[in-house]
Design an enzyme around this catalytic site. Structure first.
Site, mmCIF file in Angstrom:
data_model
loop_
_atom_site.group_PDB
_atom_site.id
_atom_site.type_symbol
_atom_site.label_atom_id
_atom_site.label_comp_id
_atom_site.label_asym_id
_atom_site.label_seq_id
_atom_site.Cartn_x
_atom_site.Cartn_y
_atom_site.Cartn_z
ATOM 1 N N GLU A 232 -12.423 -4.728 -4.596
ATOM 2 C CA GLU A 232 -12.817 -3.325 -4.263
ATOM 3 C C GLU A 232 -12.199 -2.189 -5.342
ATOM 4 O O GLU A 232 -12.584 -1.204 -5.581
ATOM 5 C CB GLU A 232 -12.667 -2.820 -2.856
ATOM 6 N N GLU B 225 1.121 -13.122 12.719
ATOM 7 C CA GLU B 225 1.468 -11.857 13.359
ATOM 8 C C GLU B 225 1.411 -10.812 12.505
ATOM 9 O O GLU B 225 1.752 -10.951 11.144
ATOM 10 C CB GLU B 225 2.818 -11.992 13.802
ATOM 11 N N HIS C 192 2.574 3.298 -8.994
ATOM 12 C CA HIS C 192 2.247 1.961 -9.339
ATOM 13 C C HIS C 192 3.439 1.352 -9.972
ATOM 14 O O HIS C 192 4.145 0.121 -9.738
ATOM 15 C CB HIS C 192 1.041 1.597 -9.999
ATOM 16 N N TRP D 184 -11.901 -2.138 -8.281
ATOM 17 C CA TRP D 184 -12.342 -1.879 -9.646
ATOM 18 C C TRP D 184 -13.087 -0.544 -9.525
ATOM 19 O O TRP D 184 -13.592 -0.068 -10.568
ATOM 20 C CB TRP D 184 -13.412 -3.067 -9.911
ATOM 21 N N ARG E 269 -5.111 -1.467 8.907
ATOM 22 C CA ARG E 269 -6.416 -2.262 8.713
ATOM 23 C C ARG E 269 -6.311 -3.546 7.551
ATOM 24 O O ARG E 269 -4.988 -3.707 7.176
ATOM 25 C CB ARG E 269 -7.470 -1.198 8.016
ATOM 26 N N ASN F 264 1.273 3.424 -3.100
ATOM 27 C CA ASN F 264 1.652 3.805 -4.435
ATOM 28 C C ASN F 264 1.498 5.352 -4.616
ATOM 29 O O ASN F 264 1.986 5.910 -5.017
ATOM 30 C CB ASN F 264 1.286 2.757 -5.297
ATOM 31 N N GLY F 265 -0.006 5.273 -4.310
ATOM 32 C CA GLY F 265 -0.479 6.751 -4.807
ATOM 33 C C GLY F 265 -0.156 7.899 -3.844
ATOM 34 O O GLY F 265 0.298 8.892 -4.408
ATOM 35 N N ARG F 266 0.057 7.658 -2.568
ATOM 36 C CA ARG F 266 0.675 8.784 -1.895
ATOM 37 C C ARG F 266 2.339 8.911 -2.133
ATOM 38 O O ARG F 266 2.754 9.957 -1.961
ATOM 39 C CB ARG F 266 0.534 8.286 -0.242
ATOM 40 N N ASP G 166 0.733 -1.149 -0.190
ATOM 41 C CA ASP G 166 -0.125 -0.099 -0.098
ATOM 42 C C ASP G 166 0.742 1.335 -0.035
ATOM 43 O O ASP G 166 2.026 1.306 0.585
ATOM 44 C CB ASP G 166 -1.015 -0.060 1.180
ATOM 45 N N LEU H 95 10.338 -21.567 -3.794
ATOM 46 C CA LEU H 95 9.760 -20.062 -3.289
ATOM 47 C C LEU H 95 8.267 -20.335 -4.286
ATOM 48 O O LEU H 95 8.538 -20.589 -5.265
ATOM 49 C CB LEU H 95 10.484 -18.916 -3.573
ATOM 50 N N SER I 280 -8.477 -4.781 5.129
ATOM 51 C CA SER I 280 -8.974 -4.375 3.684
ATOM 52 C C SER I 280 -9.278 -5.727 3.014
ATOM 53 O O SER I 280 -8.917 -5.964 1.844
ATOM 54 C CB SER I 280 -7.960 -3.544 2.965
#
Ligand code: IPE
Ligand code: IPE
Ligand code: MG
Length: 245
Positions: free
Chosen positions: A62, A202, A32, A64, A189, A17-19, A15, A126, A191
């Protein structure tokens, strides 16, 4: 040599990328784009740390609802990533899996995903799991439907109320539960991400925006994980004598 436990499965809510872009006066898509580079860094770092499963929350059900041009750009980046990375995944023996409603993804992305999953199916060092068009709530709806079908077909008994039996119908049927969930960008959160699978995970939250997340940040999160005492509902004393899960 350190005997600190390495989490077998690390799941990441990528989370910020936009900011990250906004801070630099750049369009969100630039964030992005940089975020894709972080994905490469994290796969490499994860291998070096000995992590066996890395799940990346790349697109939620969400998401979309975002502006069409941003959704289009994200799909374009996914296409670019899959085209560019397949050879590296094969070279590095990384198995690719997906979770989410993949059948609703654009055809070109779906085909690329299918090819990459098939081309890497034999690897086991992996496993990289991409959560795409993923949401825990749609996952439980899909699992309940699959379970009902299995009951109707006589494959499962209706009075079998075990989690083991039900969880075989989740997207993650063949993937162990995450040990560590990391969320970048300072949001605390979940999401709609792996709600059931993270029951005993954890959590590590870092203020770092995803494009700035480094190998050191991953190693730090793993080190924080190693200091936690996981109890799975038991007492410390019980775990010291005979740990059961
Ligand atoms: C994460 O970064 C990427 C996706 C959700 C696809 P965001 O785009 O959510 O970045 P912020 O939260 O707006 O900064
Ligand atoms: C979660 O991030 C989804 C992904 C990382 C793909 P969001 O940015 O979409 O979540 P919210 O809107 O902050 O809850
Ligand atoms: Mg966000």
């Amino acid at each position: 040599m350190s005997s600190a436990p390495i989490p077998a499965h690390v799941a990441i809510i990528m989370d910020g990328n936009g900011r990250w872009a906004k801070q630099r006066g750049l369009p969100r898509i630039e964030g992005h784009r940089r975020g894709v580079e972080t994905v490469r860094t994290v796969i490499k770092a994860g291998r070096e740390l000995g992590i066996r499963y890395i799940t990346l929350y790349a697109f939620s059900v969400e998401n979309w609802k975002r502006p069409q041009d941003e959704v289009g750009a994200l799909m374009g980046l996914l296409e670019y990533f899959l085209k560019r990375e397949l050879a590296n995944l094969v070279k590095d023996k990384v198995r690719l899996l997906t979770i989410g409603r993949i059948h609703e993804m654009p055809d070109n992305v779906r085909i690329l995903l299918q090819n990459a999953v098939e081309a890497t199916a034999a690897f086991s060092d992996l496993t990289l799991v991409l959560a795409l068009n993923y949401g825990s709530r749609t996952e439980i709806v899909d699992a309940a439907r699959a379970y009902a079908k299995a009951v109707a077909a006589g494959e499962v008994k209706l009075n079998d109320t075990s989690w083991e039996s039900f969880s075989r119908h989740l997207y993650t049927a063949h993937i162990p539960d995450p040990d560590l969930v990391i969320r970048t960008s300072g949001e605390m959160r979940i999401s709609n991400f792996l709600l059931m699978q993270a029951a005993y995970a954890e959590f590590v939250f870092t203020p770092v925006f995803w494009p700035d997340f480094t190998k050191t940040d991953l190693a730090d999160a793993v080190a924080t994980f190693a200091k936690r005492e996981r109890r799975f509902g038991q007492t410390s004393d019980q775990l010291k004598s005979a740990p059961t899960r």
